[in-house]
Design a protein around this motif. Structure first.
Motif, PDB file in Angstrom:
ATOM      1  N   ALA A 170       0.814  -1.216   0.000  1.00 41.23           N
ATOM      2  CA  ALA A 170       0.000   0.000   0.000  1.00 41.23           C
ATOM      3  C   ALA A 170       0.847   1.265   0.000  1.00 41.23           C
ATOM      4  O   ALA A 170       0.312   2.374  -0.157  1.00 41.23           O
ATOM      5  N   GLY A 171       2.162   1.110   0.182  1.00 39.28           N
ATOM      6  CA  GLY A 171       3.038   2.272   0.204  1.00 39.28           C
ATOM      7  C   GLY A 171       2.887   3.120   1.448  1.00 39.28           C
ATOM      8  O   GLY A 171       3.114   4.334   1.420  1.00 39.28           O
ATOM      9  N   VAL A 200      12.214  -0.273 -10.816  1.00 42.18           N
ATOM     10  CA  VAL A 200      13.040  -0.209  -9.610  1.00 42.18           C
ATOM     11  C   VAL A 200      12.148   0.251  -8.458  1.00 42.18           C
ATOM     12  O   VAL A 200      11.261   1.099  -8.656  1.00 42.18           O
ATOM     13  N   THR A 201      12.365  -0.314  -7.289  1.00 42.01           N
ATOM     14  CA  THR A 201      11.586   0.112  -6.127  1.00 42.01           C
ATOM     15  C   THR A 201      12.454   0.141  -4.890  1.00 42.01           C
ATOM     16  O   THR A 201      13.507  -0.508  -4.839  1.00 42.01           O
ATOM     17  N   ALA A 202      12.010   0.904  -3.890  1.00 43.61           N
ATOM     18  CA  ALA A 202      12.731   1.004  -2.613  1.00 43.61           C
ATOM     19  C   ALA A 202      11.708   1.191  -1.496  1.00 43.61           C
ATOM     20  O   ALA A 202      11.556   2.284  -0.948  1.00 43.61           O
ATOM     21  N   PRO A 203      10.985   0.130  -1.146  1.00 36.92           N
ATOM     22  CA  PRO A 203       9.951   0.258  -0.104  1.00 36.92           C
ATOM     23  C   PRO A 203      10.496   0.672   1.253  1.00 36.92           C
ATOM     24  O   PRO A 203       9.732   1.124   2.117  1.00 36.92           O
ATOM     25  N   LYS A 204      11.814   0.563   1.458  1.00 36.14           N
ATOM     26  CA  LYS A 204      12.390   0.941   2.744  1.00 36.14           C
ATOM     27  C   LYS A 204      12.221   2.428   3.042  1.00 36.14           C
ATOM     28  O   LYS A 204      12.389   2.835   4.203  1.00 36.14           O
ATOM     29  N   THR A 205      11.883   3.256   2.044  1.00 34.48           N
ATOM     30  CA  THR A 205      11.683   4.677   2.339  1.00 34.48           C
ATOM     31  C   THR A 205      10.462   4.908   3.225  1.00 34.48           C
ATOM     32  O   THR A 205      10.297   6.002   3.762  1.00 34.48           O
ATOM     33  N   GLY A 206       9.632   3.895   3.392  1.00 34.98           N
ATOM     34  CA  GLY A 206       8.476   4.016   4.272  1.00 34.98           C
ATOM     35  C   GLY A 206       8.731   3.520   5.682  1.00 34.98           C
ATOM     36  O   GLY A 206       7.946   3.801   6.593  1.00 34.98           O
ATOM     37  N   VAL A 207       9.838   2.795   5.881  1.00 29.27           N
ATOM     38  CA  VAL A 207      10.123   2.237   7.210  1.00 29.27           C
ATOM     39  C   VAL A 207      11.495   2.633   7.734  1.00 29.27           C
ATOM     40  O   VAL A 207      11.761   2.505   8.928  1.00 29.27           O
ATOM     41  N   GLY A 208      12.376   3.114   6.863  1.00 33.01           N
ATOM     42  CA  GLY A 208      13.738   3.433   7.255  1.00 33.01           C
ATOM     43  C   GLY A 208      14.682   2.274   6.977  1.00 33.01           C
ATOM     44  O   GLY A 208      14.261   1.179   6.595  1.00 33.01           O
ATOM     45  N   ARG A 209      15.970   2.537   7.153  1.00 32.44           N
ATOM     46  CA  ARG A 209      17.010   1.528   6.910  1.00 32.44           C
ATOM     47  C   ARG A 209      17.419   0.903   8.238  1.00 32.44           C
ATOM     48  O   ARG A 209      18.054   1.547   9.072  1.00 32.44           O
ATOM     49  N   SER A 210      17.054  -0.347   8.421  1.00 26.57           N
ATOM     50  CA  SER A 210      17.416  -1.049   9.657  1.00 26.57           C
ATOM     51  C   SER A 210      18.773  -1.729   9.492  1.00 26.57           C
ATOM     52  O   SER A 210      18.960  -2.890   9.858  1.00 26.57           O
ATOM     53  N   TYR A 211      19.709  -0.994   8.909  1.00 34.03           N
ATOM     54  CA  TYR A 211      21.083  -1.470   8.722  1.00 34.03           C
ATOM     55  C   TYR A 211      21.078  -2.872   8.116  1.00 34.03           C
ATOM     56  O   TYR A 211      20.514  -3.084   7.057  1.00 34.03           O
ATOM     57  N   ILE A 263       4.585  -5.016  -7.729  1.00 36.27           N
ATOM     58  CA  ILE A 263       5.778  -4.288  -7.304  1.00 36.27           C
ATOM     59  C   ILE A 263       5.352  -3.217  -6.311  1.00 36.27           C
ATOM     60  O   ILE A 263       4.588  -2.306  -6.665  1.00 36.27           O
ATOM     61  N   PRO A 264       5.804  -3.282  -5.071  1.00 33.64           N
ATOM     62  CA  PRO A 264       5.412  -2.260  -4.091  1.00 33.64           C
ATOM     63  C   PRO A 264       6.053  -0.918  -4.427  1.00 33.64           C
ATOM     64  O   PRO A 264       7.118  -0.867  -5.038  1.00 33.64           O
ATOM     65  N   PRO A 265       5.411   0.167  -4.021  1.00 36.68           N
ATOM     66  CA  PRO A 265       5.933   1.503  -4.360  1.00 36.68           C
ATOM     67  C   PRO A 265       7.011   1.979  -3.398  1.00 36.68           C
ATOM     68  O   PRO A 265       7.316   1.329  -2.395  1.00 36.68           O
ATOM     69  N   THR A 266       7.573   3.138  -3.726  1.00 39.48           N
ATOM     70  CA  THR A 266       8.612   3.799  -2.930  1.00 39.48           C
ATOM     71  C   THR A 266       7.966   4.992  -2.221  1.00 39.48           C
ATOM     72  O   THR A 266       7.755   6.045  -2.829  1.00 39.48           O
ATOM     73  N   PRO A 267       7.600   4.875  -0.952  1.00 41.15           N
ATOM     74  CA  PRO A 267       6.880   5.948  -0.258  1.00 41.15           C
ATOM     75  C   PRO A 267       7.679   7.246  -0.147  1.00 41.15           C
ATOM     76  O   PRO A 267       8.911   7.236  -0.081  1.00 41.15           O
ATOM     77  N   VAL A 299       9.243   2.933  -9.195  1.00 39.18           N
ATOM     78  CA  VAL A 299       7.821   2.754  -8.899  1.00 39.18           C
ATOM     79  C   VAL A 299       7.477   3.597  -7.678  1.00 39.18           C
ATOM     80  O   VAL A 299       8.015   3.385  -6.592  1.00 39.18           O
ATOM     81  N   THR A 300       6.589   4.558  -7.857  1.00 41.48           N
ATOM     82  CA  THR A 300       6.214   5.465  -6.778  1.00 41.48           C
ATOM     83  C   THR A 300       4.690   5.527  -6.662  1.00 41.48           C
ATOM     84  O   THR A 300       3.962   5.032  -7.517  1.00 41.48           O
ATOM     85  N   VAL A 301       4.226   6.141  -5.611  1.00 44.78           N
ATOM     86  CA  VAL A 301       2.810   6.447  -5.348  1.00 44.78           C
ATOM     87  C   VAL A 301       1.975   5.189  -5.077  1.00 44.78           C
ATOM     88  O   VAL A 301       1.371   5.045  -4.027  1.00 44.78           O
ATOM     89  N   ARG A 302       1.905   4.282  -6.046  1.00 44.57           N
ATOM     90  CA  ARG A 302       1.085   3.085  -5.861  1.00 44.57           C
ATOM     91  C   ARG A 302       1.783   1.870  -6.453  1.00 44.57           C
ATOM     92  O   ARG A 302       2.663   2.003  -7.310  1.00 44.57           O
ATOM     93  N   ALA A 303       1.370   0.692  -5.999  1.00 41.95           N
ATOM     94  CA  ALA A 303       1.962  -0.561  -6.478  1.00 41.95           C
ATOM     95  C   ALA A 303       1.663  -0.742  -7.968  1.00 41.95           C
ATOM     96  O   ALA A 303       0.676  -0.241  -8.493  1.00 41.95           O
TER      97      ALA A 303
END
Length: 417
Positions: free
Chosen positions: A33-34, A333-344, A364-368, A380-384
């Protein structure tokens, strides 16, 4: 003469403890859901620090799933690991006593960036505030970056290969690859992954030395890779553990193979040398593709490292294009970690978990929080985005210079090779 059996490693279980979900289902629902859960840091003792935004795991009660005798001798990062391992083993249909008769067929490998900072800080405060008699006996082990591997193996009675990977954030992918190679050598089951708990005051202060750390106070703007507003990364707690199992053995047990660990490679280019990380990442990608027997055009989506530092973002975008050729400018390309942060070290394992789930759902999940892309990427942004996904590339880099690439194939696709 028949050809010798080739042992392949497949993912049969996923366990997640993340800022956006403390189960695989809740994690995936939020990821697809982003949803962004980045927010102001609330951990006690961090209120006065320049680090203002992070991804915190808030809906987590370790006492609900972990025995008291393990809780008192372990740090928060190991609590996450034990809980995630339980979820992964349950998902793989491996019960508490299922391997008790053959304990040497199962092992554990984790990665950790720092270890148990919260536990260590508490005991050191007791040492200097009250004296040595007030320091608990578990101080000697709870802070250690190998504690999660040790405690999971002890708690589950696993006596196969057990190790810890120390390779920056990229160690999360390296741990999954290490597990796959252990399976190829003869181990039947490996529990692999990483969880981190870097938001204790001592740990947070240590991170302030990273120039790449974002200190922006607006959660919606604090972590925006691949944009002109990129200002660094936001740290996070949590991570994931996966069960990596020999494919034919899993199928004999009647357990679905969710994905196949097809190829991996790692390189090293030096601390914060982001321009040089371009070539290092290219070599890691090519090595992973070679090991997987995978052509560049077979990659259906790339889960990016997405550091959020302009030079690092540019290097990664160019590396994808260099390694994948013309396909690199078209591949999503996607980076879903922008919604949760980088847990190293936990961050790329969460990406690997999301990649497996993405292949299962052809989504493909989006990049929040990311909108205005300033690099030549199909981000991939905004929506899956719906897409047929059979092969995924996951990338990771560490602040100290490690680069890692992992190729995962759909479980069904892996049946024929």
């Amino acid at each position: 003469m028949s050809a010798p059996h080739v042992r392949r490693a497949g993912v049969t279980g996923i366990g997640v403890v993340a800022p956006n979900g403390t189960s695989t289902d809740t994690f995936w629902k939020a990821t697809q859901a982003g949803v962004s859960v980045l927010d102001r840091v609330t951990r006690e003792g961090c209120e006065h620090l320049p680090l203002r935004v992070a991804g915190e795991v808030r809906a987590f009660e370790p006492a609900a799933t972990i025995e008291e005798r393990f809780l008192v001798q372990t740090d928060r990062f190991t609590h996450f690991a034990m809980a995630a391992a339980d979820l992964a083993l349950e998902d793989a249909r491996i019960g508490q006593g299922d391997l008790s008769g053959t304990p040497f067929v199962a092992g554990v490998v984790t990665a950790a960036g720092s270890g148990g900072g919260e536990f260590g800080q508490r005991e050191l405060q007791r040492l200097w505030g009250k004296g040595s008699r007030y320091v608990g006996p578990y101080q000697s082990i709870a802070w250690f970056y190998a504690a999660s591997t040790g405690q999971i193996s002890i708690r589950r009675g696993f006596k196969g290969p057990c190790s810890v990977v120390a390779a920056d954030e990229a160690g999360g992918l390296d741990a999954l690859a290490d597990a796959a190679r252990a399976v190829a050598r003869g181990t039947d089951v490996m529990v692999a992954g990483s969880t981190e708990a870097p938001l204790a005051p001592y740990s947070a202060v240590c991170q302030l030395g990273y120039e790449e750390l974002s200190t922006v106070g607006d959660p919606a703007r604090a972590y925006r890779p691949f944009t002109a507003d990129a200002c660094g990364f936001v740290p996070a707690e949590g991570g994931a553990m996966l069960v990596v199992e020999e494919v034919s053995s899993a199928r004999e047990r009647g357990v679905p193979v969710r994905a196949v660990v097809a190829g991996h490679a790692a390189t090293f280019t030096g601390a914060s040398r982001w321009e040089e990380s371009r070539e290092g990442l290219v070599q890691a990608i090519r090595g992973a593709l070679d090991e997987a027997g995978c052509a560049p055009e077979e990659i259906d989506v790339v889960f990016a490292d997405a550091l959020g530092v302009p030079a690092a973002d540019r290097a990664e975008a160019l590396a994808i294009a260099d390694a994948l050729g013309a396909h690199g400018r078209r591949v999503p390309v996607t980076a879903p970690k922008t919604g949760v942060g980088r847990s190293y070290c936990g961050a790329p394992v969460l990406d690997a978990a999301a990649a497996v789930l993405a292949m299962e759902h052809d989504l493909i999940p989006p990049t929040p929080n990311v909108f205005d892309i300033c690099h030549d990427l199909d981000l991939v942004t905004v929506r899956a985005r719906a897409a047929e996904l059979r092969t995924v590339l996951v990338l990771s880099r560490g602040l100290m210079g490690s680069n890692s690439a992992l190729v995962l194939r759909h479980g069904a696709a892996g049946a024929s090779w």
